[in-house]
Design an enzyme around this catalytic site. Structure first.
Site, PDB file in Angstrom:
ATOM      1  N   TYR A   1     -23.391 -45.890  10.975  1.00 53.33           N
ATOM      2  CA  TYR A   1     -22.850 -46.616   9.822  1.00 53.33           C
ATOM      3  C   TYR A   1     -21.366 -46.909  10.026  1.00 53.33           C
ATOM      4  O   TYR A   1     -20.901 -48.040   9.799  1.00 53.33           O
ATOM      5  CB  TYR A   1     -23.069 -45.794   8.554  1.00 53.33           C
TER       6      TYR A   1
ATOM      7  N   SER B   1     -16.472 -50.119   4.257  1.00 52.30           N
ATOM      8  CA  SER B   1     -16.712 -48.779   3.736  1.00 52.30           C
ATOM      9  C   SER B   1     -15.541 -47.870   4.080  1.00 52.30           C
ATOM     10  O   SER B   1     -14.937 -48.000   5.150  1.00 52.30           O
ATOM     11  CB  SER B   1     -17.991 -48.186   4.328  1.00 52.30           C
TER      12      SER B   1
END
Length: 248
Positions: free
Chosen positions: A157, A143
């Site tokens: 995350y 990501s």
């Protein structure tokens, strides 16, 4: 698209029923690969991807799996080999998107995020390495948040997606003598159901990219396909940003 660069190959894409994972599964099939993919609950989407792969003349295998289960990743690998006969490409795409204030993300959320985003890719790669012939490909989907966390609430995350860089480098060294390459792709904002380009925060998110837009899932899939193909045989241990300049 039918480039045939994956003729005779078999791929496994985790989380392949929607979004980036579905685009990757279909792109690999368009290049000639038979494709297995996992999904957790959405049978309708899984059936659609299965049909798209079959319409391209390739074999498809949809595997229902919960990657929070430590046995799921290796189980998907073993089933792919058992039913499709071999395994050449693994794309670790499935992810748990747990965001929010620190006080809301405790031990349970931490364990779930690490299980899905870190443990599952490790176990899938470990299991796949036993079956891959020399020259195999392992690609994980990270990501842009691992490179630049622009909003609060992304600590957990970002932690798990950053861990994939270490996994990629370590695997590249372990598997390099066999010609198996291992790479990581960091997508930027991508127009999916989970993060639509017309969502409530989309204008702000677009503003953080150099290109001022979201990616289409197919654009990320093309980057993955390049890394999975013969032209990228000398690329390993690398992190490739397909983020529209988000981290620039």
């Amino acid at each position: 698209m039918d480039t045939n660069e994956f003729a005779g190959k078999t791929a496994l894409v985790t989380g392949g029923s929607r979004g980036i994972g579905a685009a990757v599964a279909v792109r690999l099939a368009a290049g000639g690969a038979d494709v297995a993919f996992t999904y957790q609950q959405d049978e309708k989407s899984a059936a659609l991807v299965t049909k798209q792969i079959a319409d391209l003349g390739r074999r498809a295998l949809a595997i229902r799996a919960d990657n929070a289960d430590p046995k799921a990743a290796a189980g998907a690998v073993e089933r792919t080999v058992a039913e499709l006969g071999r395994l050449d490409i693994v794309v670790n795409n499935v992810g748990a998107f747990l965001v929010g204030p620190l006080e809301d993300l405790g031990e349970e959320e931490f364990d779930h995020a690490v299980a899905v985003n870190v443990r599952a890719p490790y176990l899938a790669a470990r299991a796949a390495s036993r079956h891959m012939q020399d020259g195999g490909r392992i690609i994980s989907i990270g990501s842009n948040i691992a490179e630049r966390a622009v909003f609060p609430g992304f600590t957990l995350y970002a932690l798990t997606k950053t861990a994939l860089a270490g996994l990629t480098k370590g695997l590249a060294r372990d598997l390099g003598p066999r010609g198996i390459t291992v790479n990581l792709v960091h997508p930027g904002p991508t127009d999916t159901a989970a993060n639509p380009a017309d969502g409530p925060n989309a204008e702000a998110i677009r503003g953080f990219t150099a290109l001022g837009r979201y990616a289409a899932p197919s654009e990320i899939a093309h980057v993955v396909a390049h890394l999975a193909g013969p032209a990228a045989g000398f690329v390993t241990g690398a992190t490739v940003a397909a983020d529209g300049g988000f981290a620039a």
